[in-house]
Write a protein that holds these residues in place. Sequence first.
Motif, PDB file in Angstrom:
ATOM      1  N   LYS A  15       0.812  -1.219   0.000  1.00  0.00           N
ATOM      2  CA  LYS A  15       0.000   0.000   0.000  1.00  0.00           C
ATOM      3  C   LYS A  15       0.845   1.268   0.000  1.00  0.00           C
ATOM      4  O   LYS A  15       0.545   2.206  -0.739  1.00  0.00           O
ATOM      5  N   LEU A  18       2.143   2.260  -3.394  1.00  0.00           N
ATOM      6  CA  LEU A  18       1.237   2.997  -4.284  1.00  0.00           C
ATOM      7  C   LEU A  18       1.312   4.503  -4.082  1.00  0.00           C
ATOM      8  O   LEU A  18       0.888   5.278  -4.943  1.00  0.00           O
ATOM      9  N   LEU A  19       1.781   4.903  -2.916  1.00  0.00           N
ATOM     10  CA  LEU A  19       1.744   6.331  -2.578  1.00  0.00           C
ATOM     11  C   LEU A  19       3.034   7.060  -2.935  1.00  0.00           C
ATOM     12  O   LEU A  19       3.134   8.274  -2.786  1.00  0.00           O
ATOM     13  N   LEU A  24       2.226  13.745  -3.605  1.00  0.00           N
ATOM     14  CA  LEU A  24       1.775  12.907  -2.495  1.00  0.00           C
ATOM     15  C   LEU A  24       2.951  12.241  -1.779  1.00  0.00           C
ATOM     16  O   LEU A  24       2.988  12.158  -0.554  1.00  0.00           O
ATOM     17  N   LEU A 186      -5.981  12.575  -2.852  1.00  0.00           N
ATOM     18  CA  LEU A 186      -4.910  12.152  -3.766  1.00  0.00           C
ATOM     19  C   LEU A 186      -4.589  10.677  -3.562  1.00  0.00           C
ATOM     20  O   LEU A 186      -4.409   9.921  -4.527  1.00  0.00           O
ATOM     21  N   ALA A 187      -4.521  10.261  -2.288  1.00  0.00           N
ATOM     22  CA  ALA A 187      -4.226   8.853  -1.989  1.00  0.00           C
ATOM     23  C   ALA A 187      -5.345   7.964  -2.527  1.00  0.00           C
ATOM     24  O   ALA A 187      -5.092   6.916  -3.135  1.00  0.00           O
ATOM     25  N   GLU A 189      -7.348   8.511  -4.979  1.00  0.00           N
ATOM     26  CA  GLU A 189      -7.314   8.419  -6.440  1.00  0.00           C
ATOM     27  C   GLU A 189      -6.265   7.413  -6.911  1.00  0.00           C
ATOM     28  O   GLU A 189      -6.500   6.657  -7.846  1.00  0.00           O
ATOM     29  N   ARG A 190      -5.113   7.396  -6.235  1.00  0.00           N
ATOM     30  CA  ARG A 190      -4.088   6.393  -6.589  1.00  0.00           C
ATOM     31  C   ARG A 190      -4.624   4.977  -6.357  1.00  0.00           C
ATOM     32  O   ARG A 190      -4.426   4.082  -7.184  1.00  0.00           O
ATOM     33  N   ARG A 193      -7.208   3.970  -8.941  1.00  0.00           N
ATOM     34  CA  ARG A 193      -6.661   3.603 -10.251  1.00  0.00           C
ATOM     35  C   ARG A 193      -6.111   2.176 -10.227  1.00  0.00           C
ATOM     36  O   ARG A 193      -6.296   1.414 -11.171  1.00  0.00           O
ATOM     37  N   ALA A 194      -5.446   1.813  -9.138  1.00  0.00           N
ATOM     38  CA  ALA A 194      -4.860   0.459  -9.052  1.00  0.00           C
ATOM     39  C   ALA A 194      -5.924  -0.594  -8.751  1.00  0.00           C
ATOM     40  O   ALA A 194      -5.815  -1.734  -9.198  1.00  0.00           O
TER      41      ALA A 194
END
Length: 261
Positions: A15, A18-19, A24, A186-187, A189-190, A193-194
């Motif tokens: 996790k 991803l950030l 971010l 922002l987190a 949205e990431r 997407r994944a």
Amino acid sequence: MKKSKKQTVSSKLVKTGLLRGGRLGRHVPRTVPLSWDRLRRMLGKSGMVYAKPDTGSQGIGIMRVDRGKGYYRYQLGTERRRFRTHVGLYRSMRRQIGARRYLIQQGVHVLRHEGRPFDFRVMTQKNAAGRWVNTGIAGRVAHPGKIVSNGSQGGTIYEAARLLRPIAGRARAARLIGGMRGLALLAAERFGRAYPAMNELGIDIAVDRGLKPWILEVNTRPDPCPFAKLDDRTAIRRIVRYGRGYGRRYCLRCGKAKKGQ
Ligand SMILES: Nc1ncnc2c1ncn2[C@@H]1O[C@H](COP(=O)(O)OP(=O)(O)O)[C@@H](O)[C@H]1O
Ligand SMILES: [Mg+2]
């Protein structure tokens, strides 16, 4: 990126991966698998790190490790241990950890309320149009003597502004809360997407003594209970309503966390 049908992910290393990067990424403490060398390097650089089970939750097994002049020490629960060498420290940590997979994360010197560390939980959910929306923010103050703010470890829930105003003032507190909401989006949205099938995220954010917010972790099975402890019922009602929108029903018999005054 490969599209996944997953709705939950338990590995904190996956996790935080991803950030990384971008605007971010500057708000995510460095997070790597635990090893002898990495611990020594990270302690050398920042003096304080958190060690966590990669797939843990509820603050269980979390250690705050720090290095001072001529000593090393860690705290787990309310127990503190002190060592003269990195060897002694690492050996003892390994005994606590056993076979579990651990990560280390750069420690954040978080704000305190009456001497107790606190951080925030931001709830982020998809609306009917599939857009991420922040539906609540709550402050969580650690149980006296503990280094984790989780409700299941005796943490206490407060309105976010109630904790920040005495430290940052009214205007700065409002800006900080806005900033944390922005980071949470922002987190989300990431993650969205994944993992397009995800509908809700609970994002843990701490603020350091320079008033910079840091994302500590993203929960893919967030507990609505902290929000049920706020006097203002707006957030919990909104959370339940959004949850219903994607077919989720929450258990709101919330025992764990205490309610702040
Ligand atoms: N890097 C860190 N710096 C300071 N405090 C931290 C850090 N990581 C975790 N914490 C504290 O420990 C708590 C639990 O950590 P978290 O990563 O959220 O694991 P869990 O899944 O067990 O909740 C956080 O809410 C915070 O109070
Ligand atoms: Mg957490």
